[in-house]
Design a protein around this motif. Structure first.
Motif, mmCIF file in Angstrom:
data_model
loop_
_atom_site.group_PDB
_atom_site.id
_atom_site.type_symbol
_atom_site.label_atom_id
_atom_site.label_comp_id
_atom_site.label_asym_id
_atom_site.label_seq_id
_atom_site.Cartn_x
_atom_site.Cartn_y
_atom_site.Cartn_z
ATOM 1 N N THR A 80 -21.190 -17.864 -26.042
ATOM 2 C CA THR A 80 -21.478 -17.091 -27.251
ATOM 3 C C THR A 80 -21.619 -15.598 -26.955
ATOM 4 O O THR A 80 -21.856 -14.806 -27.872
ATOM 5 C CB THR A 80 -22.766 -17.590 -27.933
ATOM 6 O OG1 THR A 80 -23.886 -17.347 -27.077
ATOM 7 C CG2 THR A 80 -22.672 -19.088 -28.233
ATOM 8 N N GLN A 82 -20.890 -11.925 -26.683
ATOM 9 C CA GLN A 82 -19.924 -11.080 -27.379
ATOM 10 C C GLN A 82 -19.737 -9.716 -26.713
ATOM 11 O O GLN A 82 -18.849 -8.956 -27.108
ATOM 12 C CB GLN A 82 -20.362 -10.876 -28.833
ATOM 13 C CG GLN A 82 -20.403 -12.152 -29.662
ATOM 14 C CD GLN A 82 -19.050 -12.831 -29.765
ATOM 15 O OE1 GLN A 82 -18.040 -12.197 -30.076
ATOM 16 N NE2 GLN A 82 -19.010 -14.137 -29.473
ATOM 17 N N ASN A 140 -13.042 -17.417 -27.658
ATOM 18 C CA ASN A 140 -14.209 -16.543 -27.540
ATOM 19 C C ASN A 140 -14.006 -15.575 -26.370
ATOM 20 O O ASN A 140 -13.117 -15.774 -25.533
ATOM 21 C CB ASN A 140 -15.487 -17.365 -27.350
ATOM 22 C CG ASN A 140 -15.377 -18.376 -26.222
ATOM 23 O OD1 ASN A 140 -14.983 -18.035 -25.111
ATOM 24 N ND2 ASN A 140 -15.726 -19.631 -26.487
#
Length: 322
Positions: A80, A82, A140
């Motif tokens: 997750t 970023q 991602n």
């Protein structure tokens, strides 16, 4: 000496245990040791030296003649994450520096890639064709960072005399207590069941899959470290390799086996997949394992039932480490 980076983490600490079991005790462990919650993973292991990751390359310059092999498993593994600057620093540029040091000192290298590089899987899950690497579209920034390094590595003119990048699929097993949200679904299931007596799975939002029928290639960490150990001795057939089992299993299978390992009656509930990840959710992953098999790795992979039973009964219930 054998160097293991990310050594206080999940997979790397299990690798140290495997190396110790084979009487490899001159192990130099590299990590950010300021993260205290991970240190229990190394307790009781036979180690030669702790080296902070920011001081490693200076250490290697001074000690490379004694180094036999490098396992570079350290990375920012939060899917997750970023902040691409963090991922570039730890997953891409640090790995480039590791590669270049192994070229300079002619040291064999195994490094951690990820099945996240395959993205949605529209191009399949085969590791045979490096020409596909630039075409993958990970879902991602973490996957991007791993795929960026794979692309960079295969295009280098100068390479270590032996190297292997391992595309880990869904690894589970002991020593992941510190991983929080990034721990395996099995560990989360264990915690949910103990706390509430039930377990929640994501509802399917794809008509091709029933609720709980979403599938992953779950691979036991003890199998992962066996492959690493094999490659340390093999030292030929360099390249990128999948590391799964070759058999996708459903999340429902995973949940039912976790209840069984706990001798509990299954109580499984379904919740909507969060909207912020719904469009990036993978419904199926399965490693093509023929490339690794083709270079002589012939050990069977642990069945999901057996892996969960061992993990839950021998590690999660007593709270022990591998």
């Amino acid at each position: 000496m054998i160097v293991v980076t990310g050594a206080a983490g999940f997979i790397a600490s299990c690798l140290v245990t495997r190396l110790n079991a084979a009487n490899f005790n001159d192990i130099v462990v590299v990590d950010n040791f300021a993260v205290e919650r991970k240190l229990a993973n190394l307790a009781g292991k036979h180690l030669r030296e702790y080296v902070d990751r920011n001081e490693f390359f200076e250490w290697l310059d001074a000690n490379h003649e004694e180094v036999e092999f490098i396992f570079h498993l350290g990375a920012r593994t939060d899917t997750t994450e970023q902040d691409r600057a963090v991922l570039d620093l730890l997953n891409l540029n640090y790995s480039k520096q590791m590669w270049q040091a192994c070229v300079q000192y002619q040291l064999p290298l195994v490094y951690a890639s990820s099945a996240a590089t395959y993205g949605s899987g529209t191009l399949g899950y085969s590791d045979h064709d490096d020409a596909l690497l630039p075409l993958y579209r990970p879902l991602n920034p973490y996957g991007d960072s791993k795929n960026d390094f794979d692309n960079w590595a295969v295009n280098q003119v100068e390479k270590p005399f032996f190297w292997a990048g391992l595309k880990f699929f869904n690894v589970y097993g002991p020593n992941e207590y510190h991983k929080g949200r990034m721990a395996s679904v099995i560990m989360h299931a264990f915690e949910q069941i103990n706390k509430t007596g039930s377990m929640s799975l994501f509802r399917s939002h794809n008509p091709d899959y029933t609720d709980g029928g979403q599938m992953r290639d779950f691979v036991y960490v003890k199998d992962v470290v066996e492959v690493c150990y094999f490659l340390m001795h093999h030292r030929q057939n360099s390249g990128i390799y999948n590391l799964g089992t070759g058999e996708a299993r459903s999340f429902l299978d995973l949940a039912l086996n976790t209840f069984a390992a706990l001798d509990r009656v299954a109580d499984i509930r379904f919740i909507d997949t969060p909207e912020d990840i719904r469009d990036k959710y993978q419904y199926f992953t399965q490693a093509d394992m023929s490339k690794l098999r083709g270079i002589g790795y012939d050990r069977p992979f642990t069945r999901l039932e057996d892996g969960i039973n061992d993990y839950v009964r021998n590690y999660l219930v007593p709270g022990t480490y591998y």
